[in-house]
Scaffold this active site. Structure first.
Site, mmCIF file in Angstrom:
data_model
loop_
_atom_site.group_PDB
_atom_site.id
_atom_site.type_symbol
_atom_site.label_atom_id
_atom_site.label_comp_id
_atom_site.label_asym_id
_atom_site.label_seq_id
_atom_site.Cartn_x
_atom_site.Cartn_y
_atom_site.Cartn_z
ATOM 1 N N THR A 171 1.312 -1.787 0.033
ATOM 2 C CA THR A 171 0.082 0.143 0.204
ATOM 3 C C THR A 171 0.967 1.245 -0.093
ATOM 4 O OG1 THR A 171 -1.394 -0.983 1.390
ATOM 5 C CG2 THR A 171 -1.245 1.219 1.241
ATOM 6 N N ASP B 65 6.681 -3.668 -1.677
ATOM 7 C CA ASP B 65 5.898 -3.213 -1.071
ATOM 8 C C ASP B 65 6.618 -1.699 -0.397
ATOM 9 O OD1 ASP B 65 3.808 -1.464 0.970
ATOM 10 O OD2 ASP B 65 3.739 -3.120 1.920
ATOM 11 N N ALA C 153 8.175 1.611 1.770
ATOM 12 C CA ALA C 153 8.390 1.633 3.844
ATOM 13 C C ALA C 153 8.495 3.368 3.929
ATOM 14 C CB ALA C 153 9.412 1.120 3.996
ATOM 15 N N ASP C 154 8.296 3.417 4.991
ATOM 16 C CA ASP C 154 9.005 4.615 5.427
ATOM 17 C C ASP C 154 10.367 5.167 6.802
ATOM 18 O OD1 ASP C 154 5.759 5.038 5.784
ATOM 19 O OD2 ASP C 154 6.319 4.243 7.312
ATOM 20 N N GLU D 56 -0.031 -5.650 5.761
ATOM 21 C CA GLU D 56 1.122 -5.544 4.993
ATOM 22 C C GLU D 56 2.609 -6.838 5.303
ATOM 23 O OE1 GLU D 56 0.915 -1.065 3.559
ATOM 24 O OE2 GLU D 56 2.778 -1.940 5.183
ATOM 25 N N LYS E 116 14.387 7.306 2.179
ATOM 26 C CA LYS E 116 13.600 6.400 2.923
ATOM 27 C C LYS E 116 14.760 5.468 3.436
ATOM 28 C CE LYS E 116 9.618 7.078 2.470
ATOM 29 N NZ LYS E 116 8.217 6.005 1.330
HETATM 30 C C1 A5P Z 1 1.580 1.548 4.935
HETATM 31 O O1 A5P Z 1 1.109 1.432 5.770
HETATM 32 C C2 A5P Z 1 2.726 1.746 4.848
HETATM 33 O O2 A5P Z 1 3.003 0.933 5.242
HETATM 34 C C3 A5P Z 1 3.446 1.892 3.458
HETATM 35 O O3 A5P Z 1 4.254 1.334 2.433
HETATM 36 C C4 A5P Z 1 4.950 2.730 3.744
HETATM 37 O O4 A5P Z 1 4.061 3.947 4.113
HETATM 38 C C5 A5P Z 1 5.556 4.164 2.650
HETATM 39 O O5 A5P Z 1 4.434 4.844 2.024
HETATM 40 P P1 A5P Z 1 4.667 5.390 0.303
HETATM 41 O O6 A5P Z 1 5.043 4.923 -0.408
HETATM 42 O O7 A5P Z 1 3.639 6.484 0.032
HETATM 43 O O8 A5P Z 1 5.691 6.350 1.126
#
Ligand code: A5P
Length: 215
Positions: free
Chosen positions: A30, A82, A84-85, A104, A122
């Protein structure tokens, strides 16, 4: 107007789309980076079955013609991809900025290969707060007190109707913090993902996509 960060997210996402093979069972994360992955994946016109981690990802995947099925129906996944932050050099992640980290983590754990796609901003030397928490509404105040310092986040509920909060203290040793948060009643899941769960990290940078192989 796309920013450099957008271009890096797109580059990492497009590189990850090339790791998917025809016939794969694919987990889709997401967020804004995954939003670049889905069109790149759909453009390959492969036969895939996809498990999704949020309504937003499901809507976009279906719109693009990707086949979506319940995770329990698909079972083990060949690959999950996926965003990540935060990502550290040794492969620890913080996820959940989009409130979907519980789903996730379930999808990542179901995958034989979990690929993380991020822009260069990131990449952190060490994890820093906040660490997202999904918590049950029942007893939420007490759960937050036990998780202190922590605060509810002003966002919609998780995809499964739970509250989203953030642990705001120092992370220190992420394994110790993960164990503490996992042992706190009322926390459904926290956003710390261990390196053992991660197979590849693709980092979009100004000079191309850097690939870190972990497992
Ligand atoms: C979603 O719940 C998050 O784990 C996202 O994978 C994470 O925040 C990265 O999001 P962006 O791709 O929008 O930076």
């Amino acid at each position: 107007m796309p920013t450099d960060t957008d271009a890096q997210k797109r580059a990492a996402a497009e590189a990850a789309a090339l790791l998917v093979a025809d016939g794969d069972r694919v987990g889709l994360g997401t967020g804004s980076t995954v939003a670049y992955l889905l069109p790149a994946l759909a453009a390959r016109r492969l036969t895939l079955r996809c498990a999704v981690t949020s309504p937003a990802t499901e809507d976009l995947a279906r719109t693009l013609g990707l086949e979506v099925a319940p995770l329990d129906e698909i079972g083990e996944l060949d690959i999950a991809i996926d965003g990540a932050d935060q990502v550290t050099p040794d492969g620890w992640l913080i996820k959940g900025g989009g409130a979907a980290h519980t789903r996730e983590k379930i999808v990542a754990a179901a995958a034989r290969r979990f690929v993380v796609i991020v822009s260069a901003d990131k990449a952190f030397p060490a994890l820093t707060p906040p660490v997202p928490l999904e918590i049950l509404r029942f007893g939420a105040r007490l759960t937050l007190e036990r998780s202190a310092p922590a605060a509810l986040r002003d966002v919609p509920l998780s995809p499964d109707g739970n509250l989203i909060a953030d642990y705001l203290g120092e992370v220190g040793d992420p394994a110790e913090l993960a164990a503490r948060l996992s042992a706190t009643p009322g926390i459904v899941e926290h956003g710390l993902f261990p390196p053992a769960m991660v197979h590849d990290v693709l980092v979009g940078t100004a000079s191309g996509v850097e690939r870190r192989a972990l497992n």
